[in-house]
Design a protein around this motif. Structure first.
Motif, PDB file in Angstrom:
ATOM      1  N   GLY A  46      96.277  33.787   3.602  1.00 55.95           N
ATOM      2  CA  GLY A  46      96.794  32.533   4.137  1.00 55.95           C
ATOM      3  C   GLY A  46      96.693  31.360   3.170  1.00 55.95           C
ATOM      4  N   PHE A  47      96.213  31.591   1.940  1.00 54.30           N
ATOM      5  CA  PHE A  47      96.119  30.506   0.978  1.00 54.30           C
ATOM      6  C   PHE A  47      97.515  29.999   0.655  1.00 54.30           C
ATOM      7  CE2 PHE A  47      96.032  28.940  -3.467  1.00 54.30           C
ATOM      8  CZ  PHE A  47      95.103  27.917  -3.312  1.00 54.30           C
ATOM      9  N   ASP A  48      97.672  28.704   0.592  1.00 53.39           N
ATOM     10  CA  ASP A  48      98.956  28.089   0.296  1.00 53.39           C
ATOM     11  C   ASP A  48      99.112  27.993  -1.223  1.00 53.39           C
ATOM     12  OD1 ASP A  48     101.267  26.634   0.094  1.00 53.39           O
ATOM     13  OD2 ASP A  48     100.480  24.835   1.067  1.00 53.39           O
ATOM     14  N   ARG A  52      98.545  21.999  -4.415  1.00 52.15           N
ATOM     15  CA  ARG A  52      98.275  21.440  -5.734  1.00 52.15           C
ATOM     16  C   ARG A  52      96.827  20.978  -5.809  1.00 52.15           C
ATOM     17  NH1 ARG A  52     103.333  20.514  -4.314  1.00 52.15           N
ATOM     18  NH2 ARG A  52     104.983  20.736  -5.846  1.00 52.15           N
ATOM     19  N   HIS A  53      96.327  20.925  -7.015  1.00 45.72           N
ATOM     20  CA  HIS A  53      94.998  20.389  -7.273  1.00 45.72           C
ATOM     21  C   HIS A  53      95.004  18.926  -6.869  1.00 45.72           C
ATOM     22  CE1 HIS A  53      91.623  18.940  -9.792  1.00 45.72           C
ATOM     23  NE2 HIS A  53      91.116  20.131  -9.496  1.00 45.72           N
ATOM     24  N   GLU A  54      93.837  18.348  -6.663  1.00 46.76           N
ATOM     25  CA  GLU A  54      93.739  16.935  -6.261  1.00 46.76           C
ATOM     26  C   GLU A  54      94.419  15.993  -7.247  1.00 46.76           C
ATOM     27  OE1 GLU A  54      89.235  16.156  -7.962  1.00 46.76           O
ATOM     28  OE2 GLU A  54      89.497  16.828  -5.899  1.00 46.76           O
ATOM     29  N   ASN A  55      94.594  16.425  -8.496  1.00 46.02           N
ATOM     30  CA  ASN A  55      95.271  15.579  -9.485  1.00 46.02           C
ATOM     31  C   ASN A  55      96.779  15.821  -9.527  1.00 46.02           C
ATOM     32  OD1 ASN A  55      95.643  17.942 -10.895  1.00 46.02           O
ATOM     33  ND2 ASN A  55      94.311  17.402 -12.589  1.00 46.02           N
ATOM     34  N   GLY A  56      97.278  16.725  -8.688  1.00 46.37           N
ATOM     35  CA  GLY A  56      98.709  16.973  -8.593  1.00 46.37           C
ATOM     36  C   GLY A  56      99.211  18.168  -9.373  1.00 46.37           C
ATOM     37  N   GLN A  57      98.339  18.820 -10.143  1.00 45.37           N
ATOM     38  CA  GLN A  57      98.773  19.984 -10.909  1.00 45.37           C
ATOM     39  C   GLN A  57      98.925  21.200  -9.999  1.00 45.37           C
ATOM     40  OE1 GLN A  57      95.633  20.108 -13.869  1.00 45.37           O
ATOM     41  NE2 GLN A  57      97.033  19.360 -15.437  1.00 45.37           N
ATOM     42  N   THR A  58      99.903  22.038 -10.323  1.00 44.99           N
ATOM     43  CA  THR A  58     100.060  23.304  -9.616  1.00 44.99           C
ATOM     44  C   THR A  58      98.947  24.248 -10.046  1.00 44.99           C
ATOM     45  OG1 THR A  58     101.450  24.270 -11.332  1.00 44.99           O
ATOM     46  CG2 THR A  58     102.581  23.027  -9.572  1.00 44.99           C
ATOM     47  N   VAL A  59      98.835  25.362  -9.353  1.00 48.35           N
ATOM     48  CA  VAL A  59      97.810  26.361  -9.686  1.00 48.35           C
ATOM     49  C   VAL A  59      97.939  26.787 -11.150  1.00 48.35           C
ATOM     50  CG1 VAL A  59      97.051  28.724  -9.201  1.00 48.35           C
ATOM     51  CG2 VAL A  59      97.617  27.200  -7.304  1.00 48.35           C
ATOM     52  N   LEU A  60      99.163  27.088 -11.577  1.00 49.34           N
ATOM     53  CA  LEU A  60      99.362  27.578 -12.945  1.00 49.34           C
ATOM     54  C   LEU A  60      99.142  26.487 -13.989  1.00 49.34           C
ATOM     55  CD1 LEU A  60     102.459  29.849 -12.297  1.00 49.34           C
ATOM     56  CD2 LEU A  60     100.081  30.570 -12.642  1.00 49.34           C
ATOM     57  N   ALA A  61      99.645  25.291 -13.721  1.00 44.48           N
ATOM     58  CA  ALA A  61      99.433  24.183 -14.667  1.00 44.48           C
ATOM     59  C   ALA A  61      97.940  23.884 -14.792  1.00 44.48           C
ATOM     60  CB  ALA A  61     100.194  22.942 -14.225  1.00 44.48           C
ATOM     61  N   TRP A  87      97.608  37.470 -12.542  1.00 42.31           N
ATOM     62  CA  TRP A  87      97.135  37.696 -11.176  1.00 42.31           C
ATOM     63  C   TRP A  87      97.544  36.537 -10.263  1.00 42.31           C
ATOM     64  CZ3 TRP A  87      93.501  34.983  -8.220  1.00 42.31           C
ATOM     65  CH2 TRP A  87      93.166  35.582  -7.001  1.00 42.31           C
ATOM     66  N   LEU A  88      97.416  35.314 -10.762  1.00 43.16           N
ATOM     67  CA  LEU A  88      97.819  34.149  -9.970  1.00 43.16           C
ATOM     68  C   LEU A  88      99.300  34.237  -9.599  1.00 43.16           C
ATOM     69  CD1 LEU A  88      95.985  31.336 -11.985  1.00 43.16           C
ATOM     70  CD2 LEU A  88      95.382  32.148  -9.684  1.00 43.16           C
ATOM     71  N   ILE A  89     100.124  34.633 -10.548  1.00 44.07           N
ATOM     72  CA  ILE A  89     101.565  34.746 -10.292  1.00 44.07           C
ATOM     73  C   ILE A  89     101.839  35.853  -9.278  1.00 44.07           C
ATOM     74  CG2 ILE A  89     103.784  35.379 -11.340  1.00 44.07           C
ATOM     75  CD1 ILE A  89     102.692  33.968 -13.943  1.00 44.07           C
ATOM     76  N   HIS A  90     101.221  37.006  -9.478  1.00 45.86           N
ATOM     77  CA  HIS A  90     101.454  38.111  -8.548  1.00 45.86           C
ATOM     78  C   HIS A  90     100.881  37.825  -7.163  1.00 45.86           C
ATOM     79  CE1 HIS A  90     103.506  40.685 -11.328  1.00 45.86           C
ATOM     80  NE2 HIS A  90     102.527  40.576 -12.212  1.00 45.86           N
ATOM     81  N   SER A  91      99.914  36.932  -7.094  1.00 46.31           N
ATOM     82  CA  SER A  91      99.335  36.554  -5.796  1.00 46.31           C
ATOM     83  C   SER A  91     100.197  35.539  -5.060  1.00 46.31           C
ATOM     84  CB  SER A  91      97.928  35.984  -5.994  1.00 46.31           C
ATOM     85  OG  SER A  91      97.070  36.976  -6.504  1.00 46.31           O
ATOM     86  N   GLY A  92     101.070  34.832  -5.773  1.00 47.94           N
ATOM     87  CA  GLY A  92     101.956  33.891  -5.092  1.00 47.94           C
ATOM     88  C   GLY A  92     102.214  32.581  -5.804  1.00 47.94           C
ATOM     89  N   ALA A  93     101.531  32.311  -6.910  1.00 45.94           N
ATOM     90  CA  ALA A  93     101.781  31.067  -7.647  1.00 45.94           C
ATOM     91  C   ALA A  93     103.167  31.149  -8.288  1.00 45.94           C
ATOM     92  CB  ALA A  93     100.706  30.853  -8.710  1.00 45.94           C
ATOM     93  N   ASN A  94     103.893  30.041  -8.252  1.00 50.36           N
ATOM     94  CA  ASN A  94     105.283  30.014  -8.709  1.00 50.36           C
ATOM     95  C   ASN A  94     105.395  29.286 -10.042  1.00 50.36           C
ATOM     96  OD1 ASN A  94     108.036  29.495  -9.087  1.00 50.36           O
ATOM     97  ND2 ASN A  94     108.403  29.105  -6.925  1.00 50.36           N
TER      98      ASN A  94
END
Length: 182
Positions: A46-48, A52-61, A87-94
């Motif tokens: 269920g992780f979204d 974004r991180h509190e500073n606005g960066q995406t998971v990958l950034a 792994w982050l990408i395959h888990s759902g990060a775009n």
């Protein structure tokens, strides 16, 4: 039955708190450069992944930024970072999700200010990695500090290669039928 209703409501609140705690732990682990195995142990059901991180960066950034802050100096470090990214990408990060926010500041030579900055607001992980790479190459050329940032530049090249591979894997084929010309 009223007691059952209160129990279910309490259970749902506890489940939501546990999910929130797991999401918070995910960002902590990502920020503190925990190994991939530790990230995999989190219950991210269920992780979204578009959060974004509190500073606005995406998971990958965020992972790109954190990796560069760690100054990957060995091939194994870079490979471990890339495995985490995969792994982050395959888990759902775009890779195409855009960041919010302002800028990242990087300085490898504390005695040679100023640091260079990269605006990441509005950039995807792809364009963020490319903007970092371009700034870094410019800094390498202008300040002749290649030996101090070559590992980081190599890491960004590998990130862009990973993004290209992921993008190619997920794109439909546009080749169509082959036509021979005689």
């Amino acid at each position: 039955h009223p007691q059952g209703l209160f129990w279910r409501r309490g259970f749902l609140q506890m489940a939501q708190m546990a999910q929130t705690a797991q999401a918070e732990l995910f960002w902590i682990f990502l920020d503190d450069f925990y190994p991939l195995e530790a990230l995999k142990e989190l219950n991210l059901t269920g992780f979204d992944w578009s959060s974004r991180h509190e500073n606005g960066q995406t998971v990958l950034a965020r992972h790109i930024c954190n990796t560069l802050m760690q100054h990957p100096s060995k091939y194994e470090d870079i490979e471990n970072c890339l495995k985490t990214m995969e792994w982050l990408i395959h888990s759902g990060a775009n890779i195409e999700q855009k960041c919010f926010g302002a800028e990242s500041r990087f300085s490898w030579l504390w005695w040679k200010p100023p640091p260079f900055c990269v605006q990441y607001g509005g950039l995807s992980a792809i364009s963020y990695a490319r903007a970092l790479q371009k700034k870094m190459r410019k800094k390498l050329w202008v300040d002749e500090v290649e030996e101090n940032m070559s590992d980081e530049e190599f890491f960004l090249t590998r990130v862009l290669e990973l993004f290209a591979a992921v993008s190619a894997d997920s794109s439909p084929s546009v080749a169509g039928p082959r036509v021979s010309i005689h």
